[in-house]
Scaffold this motif. Structure first.
Motif, PDB file in Angstrom:
ATOM      1  N   GLY A   1      44.782  26.009  37.628  1.00 51.53           N
ATOM      2  CA  GLY A   1      46.098  25.421  37.404  1.00 51.53           C
ATOM      3  C   GLY A   1      46.591  24.834  38.706  1.00 51.53           C
ATOM      4  O   GLY A   1      45.913  24.037  39.352  1.00 51.53           O
ATOM      5  N   GLN A   2      47.764  25.244  39.140  1.00 51.70           N
ATOM      6  CA  GLN A   2      48.342  24.749  40.384  1.00 51.70           C
ATOM      7  C   GLN A   2      48.260  25.781  41.507  1.00 51.70           C
ATOM      8  O   GLN A   2      48.967  25.664  42.503  1.00 51.70           O
ATOM      9  N   LYS A   3      47.365  26.773  41.359  1.00 56.38           N
ATOM     10  CA  LYS A   3      47.258  27.828  42.362  1.00 56.38           C
ATOM     11  C   LYS A   3      45.810  28.035  42.771  1.00 56.38           C
ATOM     12  O   LYS A   3      44.876  27.689  42.042  1.00 56.38           O
ATOM     13  N   LEU A   4      45.650  28.621  43.948  1.00 54.21           N
ATOM     14  CA  LEU A   4      44.341  29.052  44.399  1.00 54.21           C
ATOM     15  C   LEU A   4      44.174  30.542  44.105  1.00 54.21           C
ATOM     16  O   LEU A   4      45.098  31.331  44.324  1.00 54.21           O
ATOM     17  N   VAL A   5      43.007  30.918  43.623  1.00 52.79           N
ATOM     18  CA  VAL A   5      42.710  32.311  43.304  1.00 52.79           C
ATOM     19  C   VAL A   5      41.466  32.727  44.081  1.00 52.79           C
ATOM     20  O   VAL A   5      40.462  32.008  44.090  1.00 52.79           O
ATOM     21  N   MET A   6      41.545  33.873  44.737  1.00 50.59           N
ATOM     22  CA  MET A   6      40.430  34.417  45.516  1.00 50.59           C
ATOM     23  C   MET A   6      39.767  35.549  44.749  1.00 50.59           C
ATOM     24  O   MET A   6      40.438  36.411  44.171  1.00 50.59           O
ATOM     25  N   ARG A   7      38.430  35.521  44.746  1.00 47.54           N
ATOM     26  CA  ARG A   7      37.657  36.582  44.105  1.00 47.54           C
ATOM     27  C   ARG A   7      36.536  37.038  45.029  1.00 47.54           C
ATOM     28  O   ARG A   7      35.704  36.224  45.443  1.00 47.54           O
ATOM     29  N   PHE A   8      36.512  38.338  45.347  1.00 41.16           N
ATOM     30  CA  PHE A   8      35.390  38.909  46.092  1.00 41.16           C
ATOM     31  C   PHE A   8      34.251  39.139  45.105  1.00 41.16           C
ATOM     32  O   PHE A   8      34.406  39.864  44.122  1.00 41.16           O
ATOM     33  N   ALA A   9      33.095  38.520  45.376  1.00 44.11           N
ATOM     34  CA  ALA A   9      32.021  38.470  44.390  1.00 44.11           C
ATOM     35  C   ALA A   9      31.525  39.841  43.960  1.00 44.11           C
ATOM     36  O   ALA A   9      31.127  40.023  42.808  1.00 44.11           O
ATOM     37  N   HIS A  10      31.536  40.815  44.864  1.00 49.61           N
ATOM     38  CA  HIS A  10      30.946  42.114  44.560  1.00 49.61           C
ATOM     39  C   HIS A  10      31.989  43.211  44.342  1.00 49.61           C
ATOM     40  O   HIS A  10      31.629  44.379  44.202  1.00 49.61           O
ATOM     41  N   THR A  11      33.271  42.836  44.336  1.00 48.74           N
ATOM     42  CA  THR A  11      34.346  43.824  44.232  1.00 48.74           C
ATOM     43  C   THR A  11      35.308  43.388  43.140  1.00 48.74           C
ATOM     44  O   THR A  11      36.223  42.595  43.383  1.00 48.74           O
ATOM     45  N   PRO A  12      35.132  43.877  41.913  1.00 52.33           N
ATOM     46  CA  PRO A  12      35.945  43.398  40.786  1.00 52.33           C
ATOM     47  C   PRO A  12      37.448  43.521  40.995  1.00 52.33           C
ATOM     48  O   PRO A  12      38.210  42.698  40.482  1.00 52.33           O
ATOM     49  N   ALA A  13      37.911  44.527  41.737  1.00 51.70           N
ATOM     50  CA  ALA A  13      39.355  44.726  41.908  1.00 51.70           C
ATOM     51  C   ALA A  13      39.984  43.702  42.847  1.00 51.70           C
ATOM     52  O   ALA A  13      41.205  43.492  42.794  1.00 51.70           O
ATOM     53  N   LEU A  14      39.204  43.076  43.715  1.00 54.67           N
ATOM     54  CA  LEU A  14      39.766  42.157  44.702  1.00 54.67           C
ATOM     55  C   LEU A  14      39.837  40.750  44.137  1.00 54.67           C
ATOM     56  O   LEU A  14      39.016  39.867  44.431  1.00 54.67           O
ATOM     57  N   VAL A  15      40.838  40.542  43.308  1.00 57.58           N
ATOM     58  CA  VAL A  15      41.174  39.232  42.746  1.00 57.58           C
ATOM     59  C   VAL A  15      42.650  39.000  43.041  1.00 57.58           C
ATOM     60  O   VAL A  15      43.501  39.833  42.707  1.00 57.58           O
ATOM     61  N   GLY A  16      42.963  37.889  43.697  1.00 61.67           N
ATOM     62  CA  GLY A  16      44.353  37.652  44.067  1.00 61.67           C
ATOM     63  C   GLY A  16      44.704  36.180  44.134  1.00 61.67           C
ATOM     64  O   GLY A  16      43.835  35.309  44.253  1.00 61.67           O
ATOM     65  N   THR A  17      45.996  35.919  44.046  1.00 60.16           N
ATOM     66  CA  THR A  17      46.529  34.557  44.115  1.00 60.16           C
ATOM     67  C   THR A  17      46.955  34.247  45.542  1.00 60.16           C
ATOM     68  O   THR A  17      47.592  35.080  46.201  1.00 60.16           O
TER      69      THR A  17
END
Length: 523
Positions: A443-459
């Protein structure tokens, strides 16, 4: 005659020996620090004088904590890992002075000298040259890396100091210890600890990892305050199958009373039919586990004046145990920190005394206050209001964190804009030791995802210039971080660096050790 650990099934009546006023102290502690549940066991002169629970194991259900309620004991597990290595040493399968590469030929640190000279003992004593918490993101929060992969990636984690030069607490080398135990014993870490420690000690309720808890088990639920304030929320269970040796055990105070008794008995479990001692580990190994190996610098003054009586005359770390002084007595102890649960076990060998305090809220002040109140009773020390003292320390810590945040706010240029359109930051970034971190425009935001750590997803929220604030979707993590992009002369992202936004964030969120480089699409 002393009772052995296996004779602790019948508890002495708690009312006869419980430190007077301790119940009221525990209640004040729960109220002051907003802790749903606390469990305590005290062992003195071969007797369990107290083993009971207070409050709720889960604030949603109101189910009570009792002596059999299992908590994540986290880094208290390190003493069990040390004991496992000692048992293998007694079996003649290794020596603590062996080089690690003699048992794990593929083991590598980032420095060849450290690789060659690292001994089994060094895995336990926090003096490797790694920085505080370096490499913890390989398994904290729970990751998909295997133990073997964690050990392999350790070769890329940079050292911060010279080998054996200074103390810096780490968890990642305990993953190496886990692989070593498994390689030498031919068993999984969990099976070895269960068969060689839990069963002979009589720790019938202890398990390794939350996924081994049976359905409907009498187990505590972790609680935390998102943003370090506000209302308590429950924390999802976490499992460390890839680094069980650093902090994977769940146990009750009933279990840990038995463990403390064996420790205070020097490893003795009881008597054989011929009258000889039956041991968990040898007296020689027991002494070595409690010896101070790595000195720890003592602060010139306490965090707050109220904590002055708790400032030790010496402090250090042994083989999986902390060693220090309190009011003229030697303490052997360890704390544990887990998402939503923190704890402490304390032994006073001179007094034949053991105290364990387990809690289900992320506030160490609670277990510290209860532990010192109980210690003071047996030491016949002057009255000290430890609940008030630690409340002052918590307030001071939060005040400092607020001041640091205000400085960030004051330095922020709110009128600044990112140098690039959001698409310009979207890429897969790679760190040599962690692996990949993906940033995508959604959408209009950037989202970060740590490939090996499911809990580390953030805007990512724009902070200023080319720095963003990552707000993790799981707010109970309490680990929001700054993400700063550095550009090359052509306006392309050269690298991404991160750091925790709050000084209160757990050190195991070691974002600041990452050096994330953008990868080409073909990579």
């Amino acid at each position: 005659m002393r009772k052995t650990a296996l004779a602790l099934c019948l508890f002495a009546p708690a009312a006869l020996a419980t430190p007077p006023g301790l119940d009221e102290v525990v209640q004040r502690t729960r109220d002051t620090f907003d802790v749903p549940g606390i469990a305590i066991a005290i062992v003195k002169d071969g007797e369990v004088v107290m083993a009971r629970g207070f409050g709720q194991r889960d604030q949603r259900t109101g189910e009570p904590v009792d002596a059999q309620t299992r908590f994540a004991i986290a880094s208290q597990t390190k003493a069990f890992t040390s004991a496992a290595l000692s048992i293998l040493a007694d079996d003649g399968k290794l020596r603590l002075d062996d080089r690690v590469i003699d048992h794990l030929p593929g083991f590598r640190m980032s420095d060849p000298y450290v690789t060659r000279e690292m001994r089994v003992r060094d895995l336990l004593t926090h003096r490797s040259g790694l920085a505080l918490g370096a490499g913890d993101l390989l398994f904290w929060p729970a990751s998909e890396h295997s133990t073997e992969e964690i050990v392999r990636r350790l070769a890329h984690v940079p050292l911060a100091t010279s080998f054996r030069a200074d103390y810096a607490y780490d968890n990642v080398l305990y993953a190496v210890a886990q692989r070593l135990i498994e390689t030498v014993s031919g068993q999984s870490y969990g099976d070895f600890v269960r068969e060689r420690i839990f069963v002979p000690v009589g720790m019938q309720g202890a398990v390794i990892n939350s996924d081994r808890l049976p359905d409907g088990a009498n187990a505590a639920t972790g609680h935390a305050k998102p943003g370090f304030a506000g209302e308590l929320v429950t924390v999802a269970p976490m499992t460390w199958s890839n680094n069980q040796a650093a902090g994977g055990i769940y146990a009750s105070v009933d279990d840990l009373a038995r463990w403390m008794q064996v420790q205070l008995d020097g490893g003795v479990l009881g008597k054989n039919d011929d009258g000889s001692e039956r041991r968990l580990f040898s007296a020689e190994r027991h002494r070595a586990m409690w010896e101070l190996v790595t000195p720890i610098r003592i602060p010139a003054e306490p965090a707050v004046p109220e904590l002055a009586p708790a400032l030790p005359q010496f402090a250090g770390y042994g083989e999986g145990w902390s060693v220090s002084e309190y009011r003229g007595h030697r303490l052997v102890w360890h704390t544990g920190g887990w998402p939503g649960m923190v704890s402490r076990v304390t032994l006073v060998p001179q007094l034949d005394l053991g105290i364990v305090v387990l809690t289900n809220q992320e506030v160490g002040a609670a277990f510290q206050a209860v532990t010192l109140e109980a210690l003071d009773h047996y030491l016949q020390a002057p009255d000290t209001d430890w609940v008030a003292a630690y409340a002052a320390a918590v307030a001071k810590s939060r005040e400092k964190a607020d001041e640091a945040w205000e400085k960030h706010q004051a330095a922020r240029d709110r009128r600044s804009q990112p140098s690039l359109p959001l698409d310009g930051y979207a890429a897969t970034y790679r760190d040599a030791w962690y692996g990949d971190v993906a940033i995508a425009k959604e959408g209009q935001k950037l989202v970060m995802r740590f490939a090996h750590t499911p809990a580390l997803v953030g805007t990512l929220e724009h902070w200023q210039h080319d720095t963003f604030l990552v707000r993790w979707h799981d707010r109970a993590l309490n680990a929001d971080a700054f993400a700063s992009f550095a550009l090359d002369p052509d306006g392309k992202v050269r690298e991404l660096r991160m750091q925790a936004a709050s000084s209160l964030t757990d050190f195991s969120f070691d974002f600041h050790h990452l050096r994330l480089l953008p990868q080409a699409a073909s990579d």
